[in-house]
Design a protein around this motif. Structure first.
Motif, PDB file in Angstrom:
ATOM      1  N   HIS A 178       0.815  -1.218   0.000  1.00  0.00           N
ATOM      2  CA  HIS A 178       0.000   0.000   0.000  1.00  0.00           C
ATOM      3  C   HIS A 178       0.851   1.272   0.000  1.00  0.00           C
ATOM      4  O   HIS A 178       0.340   2.354   0.250  1.00  0.00           O
ATOM      5  CB  HIS A 178      -0.942  -0.017   1.201  1.00  0.00           C
ATOM      6  N   ARG A 237      -4.659   0.555   5.654  1.00  0.00           N
ATOM      7  CA  ARG A 237      -4.992  -0.412   4.613  1.00  0.00           C
ATOM      8  C   ARG A 237      -4.475  -1.773   5.052  1.00  0.00           C
ATOM      9  O   ARG A 237      -3.437  -1.901   5.673  1.00  0.00           O
ATOM     10  CB  ARG A 237      -4.347  -0.028   3.277  1.00  0.00           C
ATOM     11  N   ASP A 285     -10.677  -4.677   6.108  1.00  0.00           N
ATOM     12  CA  ASP A 285      -9.926  -3.448   6.368  1.00  0.00           C
ATOM     13  C   ASP A 285     -10.844  -2.247   6.159  1.00  0.00           C
ATOM     14  O   ASP A 285     -12.019  -2.408   5.800  1.00  0.00           O
ATOM     15  CB  ASP A 285      -8.662  -3.399   5.506  1.00  0.00           C
ATOM     16  N   LEU A 287     -11.160   0.059   3.842  1.00  0.00           N
ATOM     17  CA  LEU A 287     -11.743   0.184   2.512  1.00  0.00           C
ATOM     18  C   LEU A 287     -12.878  -0.819   2.320  1.00  0.00           C
ATOM     19  O   LEU A 287     -13.923  -0.495   1.736  1.00  0.00           O
ATOM     20  CB  LEU A 287     -10.672  -0.021   1.439  1.00  0.00           C
TER      21      LEU A 287
END
Length: 412
Positions: A178, A237, A285, A287
């Motif tokens: 990430h 993330r 996570d 997101l």
């Protein structure tokens, strides 16, 4: 008479030297006891070290002379207590510090951390991470160096937390997925070079951010007192995990143990960066929560903050509740598998997982108990992490470790 006096003098010198050697060998263990809050008084220190009161007093005095701890020789007696209270021990408020740095998908942060895991000062975090790790690490180290210049504190070393498995002993970031950094970036060498270039004294260390969060929580937070501690967390993330076994961080043969983010918890789920599908890394996570709840991630805040705010302010929204329940079930499935393999005596959750636990603690614990053999025979405590910036504190622990091992040698 002179013939009798010499053996006594030699014997006294031997006894004094032996007592001094015992005291010096006890400096590290004594400092660790005060550092972790397990020796709040000299009486407790005496019992924990298994030494005489005189030796414990000498050890405490030496650590105070080194500027590491503070000894209160005249503590106030507790109401209703009898006798003279034992000297109180605490870390020195104005003592040395370690420089701690953390890099994550949404920025970086630098801090100065004293003994006891106490954050002394922090620098404003950057919110843009360049694709060049040398540039990023140079910036975060310079922010830390400015903190040292401003505070005038003595520095014992530096530690860096990164969101990647870090192969040891080379110190390579093997999966900085990430960060857009190259696979295998030599983060330890780059960090050491930046630390040296900034004129910061002491050794420099690098580790995985969740490993370091677990280390900090075990010494100063929700994991204190656990023997076999499992930590699972999602930050900005992805999902990471760490294990403390018999009081020591377990990193495997080359630093790559507990990559729990790539446990499959939804076989028909989202494609993962690792090439698999339905891994915890993409199913549990921040997101994943936003997408599951039908929310478009915005540019104004980090994904973690957006997901946390959604749970805390809109949990009554049916779409948000359904999304949270889906993530809780996936997380619980992954934790159950880990419980079956590792049999920890405590689980702690960080980042968004801590917020999910707060939102519906009974659901998560029920999933883990239902899906794990050891959970069915007796529930494993599942607790939220309690330290703010625990990866930063853990990064500082790396720098403090040489001092805890041998204070005299490290500070000489």
């Amino acid at each position: 008479m002179s013939g009798k006096a010499e053996p006594r003098a030699a014997g006294e010198r031997t006894t004094t030297r032996a007592r001094l050697d015992r005291g010096r060998s006890a400096l590290g263990p004594a400092l660790e006891l005060v550092h972790t809050g397990r020796a709040p008084t000299r009486a407790v220190l005496t019992a924990e070290l298994g030494v005489t009161r005189a030796t414990a007093g000498a050890v405490a005095a030496e650590l105070e002379a080194l500027g590491l701890i503070w000894v209160d020789a005249r503590p106030a007696a507790a109401a209703g207590s009898q006798g003279r209270p034992s000297h109180r021990l605490d870390v020195a408020e104005e003592g040395p510090v370690a420089l701690a740095a953390q890099v994550h998908a949404d920025g970086f942060r630098a801090a100065l951390v004293g003994l006891g895991g106490r954050i002394v000062a922090t620098a404003p975090g950057c919110e843009i991470i360049a694709a060049d790790p040398a540039k990023v690490l140079g910036s975060v180290v310079e922010a830390g160096a400015e903190l040292l210049r401003t505070t005038g504190r003595r520095c014992v070393g530096a530690g860096l937390a990164v969101p990647s498995a870090v192969a040891q002993p080379e110190g390579l970031a093997l999966n900085p997925l990430h960060l857009a950094w190259p696979v295998g970036a030599p983060v330890r060498r780059l960090f050491e070079e930046c630390v040296r270039a900034a004129g910061i004294p002491g050794p420099a260390f690098t580790g995985n951010d969740v490993n370091l969060a677990a280390l900090a929580e075990h010494r100063h937070g929700a994991g204190r007192g656990a023997r076999d501690l499992l930590c699972v967390a999602t930050g900005h993330r992805g999902v990471g995990g760490a294990l403390v076994l018999d009081g020591r961080l377990h990193t495997g043969s080359s630093g790559l143990a507990l990559e729990v983010g790539h446990l499959t918890v939804n076989p028909e789920g989202r494609p993962c960066h690792c090439g698999g599908r339905g891994c915890l890394d993409v199913e549990a996570d921040p997101l994943a929560l936003l997408v599951e709840a039908g929310r478009e991630p915005g540019p104004e805040d980090s994904l973690l903050k957006q997901a946390d705010d959604l749970l805390r302010t809109q949990y009554d929204d049916p779409a948000v509740r359904r999304a949270a329940e889906a993530l809780i079930d996936r997380l619980g499935l992954g934790l159950a598998g880990l419980v079956n393999i590792l049999n920890p005596d405590r689980i702690i959750l960080g980042g968004l997982h801590r917020t999910l636990l707060d939102a519906d603690p009974s659901r998560l614990r029920a999933v883990v108990a239902d899906r794990s053999l050891w959970g069915q025979s007796g529930g494993v405590p599942i607790l939220p992490c309690t330290l703010d910036h625990n990866s930063l504190v853990g990064a500082a622990e790396l720098a403090w470790q040489p001092v805890l091992d041998d204070p005299l040698a490290a500070l000489r």
